[in-house]
Write a protein that holds these residues in place. Structure first.
Motif, PDB file in Angstrom:
ATOM      1  N   ASP A 108       0.804  -1.218   0.000  1.00 39.14           N
ATOM      2  CA  ASP A 108       0.000   0.000   0.000  1.00 39.14           C
ATOM      3  C   ASP A 108       0.839   1.271   0.000  1.00 39.14           C
ATOM      4  O   ASP A 108       0.386   2.319  -0.477  1.00 39.14           O
ATOM      5  N   LYS A 130      -6.572  -3.327  -5.391  1.00 41.85           N
ATOM      6  CA  LYS A 130      -7.001  -4.616  -4.838  1.00 41.85           C
ATOM      7  C   LYS A 130      -8.189  -5.207  -5.590  1.00 41.85           C
ATOM      8  O   LYS A 130      -8.376  -6.416  -5.606  1.00 41.85           O
ATOM      9  N   ILE A 183      -0.136  -9.058  -0.284  1.00 43.52           N
ATOM     10  CA  ILE A 183      -1.087  -8.034   0.131  1.00 43.52           C
ATOM     11  C   ILE A 183      -2.109  -8.619   1.091  1.00 43.52           C
ATOM     12  O   ILE A 183      -2.427  -9.803   1.063  1.00 43.52           O
ATOM     13  N   PRO A 186      -8.829  -6.613   1.318  1.00 42.91           N
ATOM     14  CA  PRO A 186      -9.673  -5.444   1.553  1.00 42.91           C
ATOM     15  C   PRO A 186     -10.926  -5.850   2.314  1.00 42.91           C
ATOM     16  O   PRO A 186     -11.278  -7.043   2.364  1.00 42.91           O
TER      17      PRO A 186
END
Length: 209
Positions: A108, A130, A183, A186
């Motif tokens: 990010d 994302k 990652i 979300p």
């Protein structure tokens, strides 16, 4: 269930007018060749600009197999990529040279950089976020899923299952995932996982289940 993804971001100088780059161009500029290749920037009208000057972080691609295969040279090949020690050094080189281009494992904290869209082999251009990553549309990402083989009549999770499930249900594991170049999920992906585990009811816009 969604678990995580590994992603490569392509970074250009903030003043670079180019907005997107093709997979073929990426392989040319970062890949291995038997002869020296010069890959040039192009503006939105296709006009050739200066030669790309490639940079990357040394030994960063552990676990990112697809991109790593492009840049791993054998004895008869060579690449023109300049390797630096860490991400601050990479971003410093890119900001100092107008024709610089770099790849980095995406996290990010790169969102304030000039991240190029990547054009796939069908001519479709996707930015790195994302949504495009987890949908499988961003070309430089691999999405990973968790599969649970649970007995059909058991309605609880054991201790080991609870630990693995927790990796998909909260932001608490974000630092660990990012540390290894992956990652975190979300909120919408976390919500989808909770629905799949029957920990919450699916909600449809308008308030109906």
């Amino acid at each position: 269930m969604f678990f995580t993804a590994d992603v490569i971001a392509i970074i250009a100088n903030q003043d670079n007018p180019t907005k997107a780059i093709t997979l073929a161009e990426l392989k040319d500029v970062f890949g291995c060749n038997q002869q020296l290749k010069v890959t040039r920037w192009r503006d939105g009208q296709g006009t050739e600009l200066g030669a790309m000057v490639p940079f990357a972080i040394d030994n960063q691609l552990k676990g990112h197999d697809t991109f790593a295969k492009w840049v791993a040279c054998d004895n008869a090949e060579f690449a023109t990529t300049n390797f630096v020690i860490d991400k601050p050094a990479l971003l410093g080189e890119i900001s100092a040279q107008s024709d610089a281009i770099g790849y980095s494992v995406y996290t990010d904290d790169l969102n304030d950089q000039n991240l190029l869209n990547v054009i796939n082999n069908f001519g479709e251009s996707y930015d790195v976020n994302k949504e495009t990553i987890l949908s499988g549309r961003y070309p430089l990402a691999s999405v990973y899923y968790m599969y649970l083989d649970l007995p059909p009549n058991r309605e609880h999770f054991n201790q080991q299952e609870e630990y693995f499930i927790s990796l998909t249900l909260s932001d608490e594991q974000k630092p660990t995932l990012n540390q290894f170049g992956f990652i975190s999920l979300p909120p919408e992906a976390i919500q989808r996982n909770k629905v799949r585990l029957r920990l919450t009811e699916p909600m449809i816009e308008g308030g109906y289940k």
